[in-house]
Design an enzyme around this catalytic site. Structure first.
Site, PDB file in Angstrom:
ATOM      1  N   GLU A  38      44.609  56.933  25.341  1.00 53.86           N
ATOM      2  CA  GLU A  38      43.976  56.161  24.905  1.00 53.86           C
ATOM      3  C   GLU A  38      42.921  56.160  25.145  1.00 53.86           C
ATOM      4  OE1 GLU A  38      47.046  53.190  26.458  1.00 53.86           O
ATOM      5  OE2 GLU A  38      48.616  55.013  25.528  1.00 53.86           O
ATOM      6  N   PRO A  39      42.132  56.249  24.273  1.00 53.60           N
ATOM      7  CA  PRO A  39      40.464  56.151  25.194  1.00 53.60           C
ATOM      8  C   PRO A  39      39.804  55.016  23.792  1.00 53.60           C
ATOM      9  CG  PRO A  39      40.197  58.462  23.849  1.00 53.60           C
ATOM     10  CD  PRO A  39      42.272  57.733  23.988  1.00 53.60           C
ATOM     11  N   TYR A  45      34.979  45.807  21.522  1.00 51.47           N
ATOM     12  CA  TYR A  45      35.671  44.521  21.843  1.00 51.47           C
ATOM     13  C   TYR A  45      34.161  43.502  21.297  1.00 51.47           C
ATOM     14  CZ  TYR A  45      38.828  46.942  24.500  1.00 51.47           C
ATOM     15  OH  TYR A  45      39.729  48.045  24.571  1.00 51.47           O
ATOM     16  N   CYS A  98      27.936  25.388  19.864  1.00 52.13           N
ATOM     17  CA  CYS A  98      28.232  24.017  21.194  1.00 52.13           C
ATOM     18  C   CYS A  98      28.708  24.065  22.377  1.00 52.13           C
ATOM     19  CB  CYS A  98      28.497  22.516  20.363  1.00 52.13           C
ATOM     20  SG  CYS A  98      27.335  21.955  18.825  1.00 52.13           S
ATOM     21  N   GLU A  99      28.235  25.177  23.139  1.00 49.07           N
ATOM     22  CA  GLU A  99      28.901  25.192  24.435  1.00 49.07           C
ATOM     23  C   GLU A  99      27.596  26.144  25.098  1.00 49.07           C
ATOM     24  OE1 GLU A  99      32.350  25.486  25.115  1.00 49.07           O
ATOM     25  OE2 GLU A  99      33.026  25.404  23.345  1.00 49.07           O
TER      26      GLU A  99
END
Length: 422
Positions: A277-278, A376, A347-348
């Protein structure tokens, strides 16, 4: 290896300059290389087959990059799909990956998702707990079918570059505990609604050495032998994915050839179909996130902020995992490298990609590429701060196409309605 190289003084993806894509599509934008996707799949398959592992199923982990064009690119080469939701199964089917090459994993499958997977005819459902085993049995019997299942084992092996992507320890939510596997396999074998076909495991992601994978594989072999000794049929062994990729600041992970040789040594004589499962190792280096410099801010203390139009909602990994991504100017300027805090407009304070990162001199309007962003990246993005999702572009040779368009603000607002009392 990837296909993002400087050509004529600027960074290109295969035969397409990144400036061309930025000018046509805007930024931020994800750009994927077909040649890199194909090469990574082929190198892994050749290594596995060359090590004498038969005709393994390479079920690409859809969660790494679920764009239908990416899935179709891999499916045309013979890849299957490892899915963890009904939505991912639907994406794999939309990419024309045959159902008989689709695995359905995940620790929290809903009843409707299980029913959909059975109707679609997926190759197997990977069972993660006894309650899930009972639910799959219930749904299968109601449909008058026998569900092909494999038990996902938690082998109690620590692996993965970060605690949040380590899935094989006993305290992880994933998989069936080792002491319960043989009992549950026998239970499944005695069920009229289930057809147990094998075992599966996946111990983590971004694994940089083979020791933990070797340990897990040996534990899985022992289980296969004990289950068969009880007279039960077991035809498939899924050893997951997790082999790391180079993020430029980390040691080079073992090549697929060494991984395949290790697996071959562990399963020698076992006579079992293998599945893998790469995800990251196929998609990561096949993509970049292209962004534009908005401002260069210099504080009185000398600290410089490089403010980009890309933010943590576009690429979450640095904020969530303290992940490192190499940042490259698309058209490098001459001059001494400068230390920047590379940040986005959200705004973080957590909307920070890098601190004190040495880069060539940059100016507003310059383009930069976040390397190794094909896995990802887009799949974990969001519309936080009501920022539209970044589009995705697939390149093949000297051609490119938008494979996910940037939504308009009207598109975003159209999904919401006000109740009649407003």
């Amino acid at each position: 290896m990837n296909h993002f190289e400087l050509t004529g003084g600027e960074l290109a993806c295969e035969g397409v300059p990144l400036t061309r894509i930025a000018d046509e599509v805007g930024t931020p934008v994800y750009v994927y290389s077909t040649a890199t996707l194909e090469r990574h799949y082929q190198v892994l398959r050749e290594a596995l087959v060359g090590a004498g592992l038969g005709d393994p199923l390479i079920a690409y982990a859809v969660k790494a990059n679920s764009n239908v064009a990416v899935l179709s690119t891999l499916g045309r080469l013979g890849a299957g799909a490892d899915t963890v939701s009904e939505g991912e199964i639907r994406r794999a089917l939309a990419a024309r990956i045959p159902a008989e090459r689709i695995l359905f994993s995940g620790v929290g499958k809903r009843e409707a998702e299980i029913a959909f997977a059975l109707d679609a005819g997926v190759l197997e459902i990977n069972i993660e707990s006894e309650p899930e085993l009972e639910l799959v049995e219930k749904v299968a019997r109601a449909k008058g079918v026998r569900a092909s299942v494999a038990l996902r084992v938690n082998p109690d092996v620590k692996a993965g570059a970060h605690d949040k992507i380590s899935t094989g320890k006993a305290d992880s939510k994933f998989g069936i505990a080792l002491p319960d596997v043989e009992r549950l396999y026998a239970k499944a074998s005695n069920s009229p609604g289930l057809r147990p076909v094998g075992l599966a495991c996946h111990i983590g992601s971004q694994i940089s050495d083979l020791a933990s994978m070797d340990e897990a594989a040996r534990k899985m072999r022992g289980l296969v032998e004990r289950i068969r000794a009880e007279g039960l049929s077991l035809e498939r062994l899924d050893l997951g994915g997790g082999l790391g990729v180079p993020y430029f600041n980390q040691p080079e992970p073992p090549p697929p050839s060494e991984y395949a040789a290790m697996i071959a040594g562990v399963v020698k004589g076992l006579d079992v179909q293998l599945a893998f499962e790469p995800g990251r190792m196929i998609a990561a280096n096949a993509g970049v996130l292209l962004a534009r410099v908005l401002y260069v801010i210099e504080r009185p203390d000398g600290r410089r902020f490089l403010v980009l139009d890309a933010a943590m909602n576009d690429l979450l990994r640095p904020a969530m995992y303290d992940a490192y991504h190499d940042i490259r100017p698309v058209k490098p300027r001459e001059g001494e490298a400068v230390a920047y805090d590379v940040v986005g407009p959200v705004c973080e304070t957590g909307d920070t990609f890098a601190r004190d990162r040495k880069l060539p001199p940059l100016q507003p309007g310059d383009l930069v590429a976040f390397m190794t962003a094909g896995a990802y990246g887009a799949t974990m993005s969001s519309e936080y701060n009501s920022r539209p999702l970044a589009p995705e572009v697939l390149v093949k040779g000297d051609r490119h196409a938008v494979v996910r368009a940037r939504p308009s603000y009207e598109d975003m607002l159209s999904r919401e309605t006000a109740p009649d009392w407003l």
